[in-house]
Design a protein around this motif. Structure first.
Motif, PDB file in Angstrom:
ATOM      1  N   SER A   1      22.028  -2.972  30.666  1.00  0.00           N
ATOM      2  CA  SER A   1      21.728  -2.753  29.255  1.00  0.00           C
ATOM      3  C   SER A   1      20.282  -3.105  28.891  1.00  0.00           C
ATOM      4  CB  SER A   1      22.724  -3.527  28.392  1.00  0.00           C
ATOM      5  OG  SER A   1      22.440  -3.357  27.033  1.00  0.00           O
TER       6      SER A   1
ATOM      7  N   ALA B   1      17.832  -0.674  30.745  1.00  0.00           N
ATOM      8  CA  ALA B   1      17.772   0.661  30.127  1.00  0.00           C
ATOM      9  C   ALA B   1      16.975   0.614  28.825  1.00  0.00           C
ATOM     10  CB  ALA B   1      19.181   1.176  29.866  1.00  0.00           C
ATOM     11  N   PHE B   2      17.147  -0.455  28.057  1.00  0.00           N
ATOM     12  CA  PHE B   2      16.386  -0.587  26.813  1.00  0.00           C
ATOM     13  C   PHE B   2      14.894  -0.671  27.108  1.00  0.00           C
ATOM     14  CE2 PHE B   2      14.249  -3.237  23.676  1.00  0.00           C
ATOM     15  CZ  PHE B   2      14.489  -2.505  22.525  1.00  0.00           C
TER      16      PHE B   2
ATOM     17  N   VAL C   1      13.201   0.354  29.759  1.00  0.00           N
ATOM     18  CA  VAL C   1      12.689   1.636  30.270  1.00  0.00           C
ATOM     19  C   VAL C   1      12.531   2.633  29.139  1.00  0.00           C
ATOM     20  CG1 VAL C   1      13.266   3.630  31.717  1.00  0.00           C
ATOM     21  CG2 VAL C   1      13.528   1.322  32.615  1.00  0.00           C
ATOM     22  N   SER C   2      13.528   2.721  28.280  1.00  0.00           N
ATOM     23  CA  SER C   2      13.433   3.676  27.168  1.00  0.00           C
ATOM     24  C   SER C   2      12.317   3.288  26.209  1.00  0.00           C
ATOM     25  CB  SER C   2      14.764   3.777  26.421  1.00  0.00           C
ATOM     26  OG  SER C   2      15.059   2.564  25.760  1.00  0.00           O
ATOM     27  N   GLN C   3      12.110   2.001  26.018  1.00  0.00           N
ATOM     28  CA  GLN C   3      11.031   1.578  25.124  1.00  0.00           C
ATOM     29  C   GLN C   3       9.659   1.859  25.738  1.00  0.00           C
ATOM     30  OE1 GLN C   3      11.465   0.872  21.904  1.00  0.00           O
ATOM     31  NE2 GLN C   3      13.506   1.474  22.550  1.00  0.00           N
TER      32      GLN C   3
ATOM     33  N   VAL D   1       8.964   4.437  27.545  1.00  0.00           N
ATOM     34  CA  VAL D   1       8.761   5.871  27.314  1.00  0.00           C
ATOM     35  C   VAL D   1       8.446   6.120  25.844  1.00  0.00           C
ATOM     36  CG1 VAL D   1       9.905   8.118  27.320  1.00  0.00           C
ATOM     37  CG2 VAL D   1      10.217   6.559  29.240  1.00  0.00           C
ATOM     38  N   LEU D   2       9.238   5.528  24.958  1.00  0.00           N
ATOM     39  CA  LEU D   2       9.037   5.763  23.524  1.00  0.00           C
ATOM     40  C   LEU D   2       7.744   5.147  23.004  1.00  0.00           C
ATOM     41  CD1 LEU D   2      12.671   5.239  22.239  1.00  0.00           C
ATOM     42  CD2 LEU D   2      11.412   7.393  22.395  1.00  0.00           C
ATOM     43  N   ASP D   3       7.333   4.039  23.592  1.00  0.00           N
ATOM     44  CA  ASP D   3       6.102   3.398  23.134  1.00  0.00           C
ATOM     45  C   ASP D   3       4.890   4.286  23.403  1.00  0.00           C
ATOM     46  OD1 ASP D   3       4.892   1.223  21.855  1.00  0.00           O
ATOM     47  OD2 ASP D   3       4.206   0.426  23.786  1.00  0.00           O
TER      48      ASP D   3
ATOM     49  N   ARG E   1       4.820   7.294  22.922  1.00  0.00           N
ATOM     50  CA  ARG E   1       4.832   8.280  21.829  1.00  0.00           C
ATOM     51  C   ARG E   1       4.801   7.594  20.467  1.00  0.00           C
ATOM     52  NH1 ARG E   1       8.711  13.046  24.055  1.00  0.00           N
ATOM     53  NH2 ARG E   1       7.927  12.970  26.177  1.00  0.00           N
TER      54      ARG E   1
ATOM     55  N   GLY F   1       8.436   3.362  19.752  1.00  0.00           N
ATOM     56  CA  GLY F   1       9.187   2.239  20.301  1.00  0.00           C
ATOM     57  C   GLY F   1       9.723   1.308  19.227  1.00  0.00           C
TER      58      GLY F   1
END
Length: 90
Positions: free
Chosen positions: A42, A45-46, A48-50, A52-54, A56, A59
């Motif tokens: 959990s 995954a958070f 890694v996703s942050q 990617v989103l950061d 853009r 995040g």
């Protein structure tokens, strides 16, 4: 694949003939394993996703309301329901 299909049920019943002891013990071990897996996956995954989103500028920081709850819930949800384990042992 189940214990019955693979034949491992014979090993279980030889080691612990009392089925009422073996099945709850398996449920406890299964719940502990999936809780540990969820506790690791959990936050990973958070993060890694942050990452990617950061990139853009979308995040969400760890201090944002709801993030702690979102990271806590998946390990709790991964624990199997006891009736799903006990029901499959019949």
């Amino acid at each position: 694949m189940s214990e019955y299909g693979s034949g491992l049920i014979r090993t279980t019943m030889v080691a612990v003939p009392a089925r009422h002891v073996a099945v709850p013990a398996k449920a406890v071990v299964l719940a502990a394993v999936w809780t540990a897996v969820g506790t690791v996956i959990s936050p990973a995954a958070f993060l890694v996703s942050q990452a990617v989103l950061d990139g853009r500028h979308a995040g969400v920081p760890l201090t944002h309301p709801g993030v702690a709850r979102a990271l806590w819930r998946p390990p709790c949800w991964l624990r199997p329901a006891p009736w799903s384990v006990w029901g499959s042992a019949r």
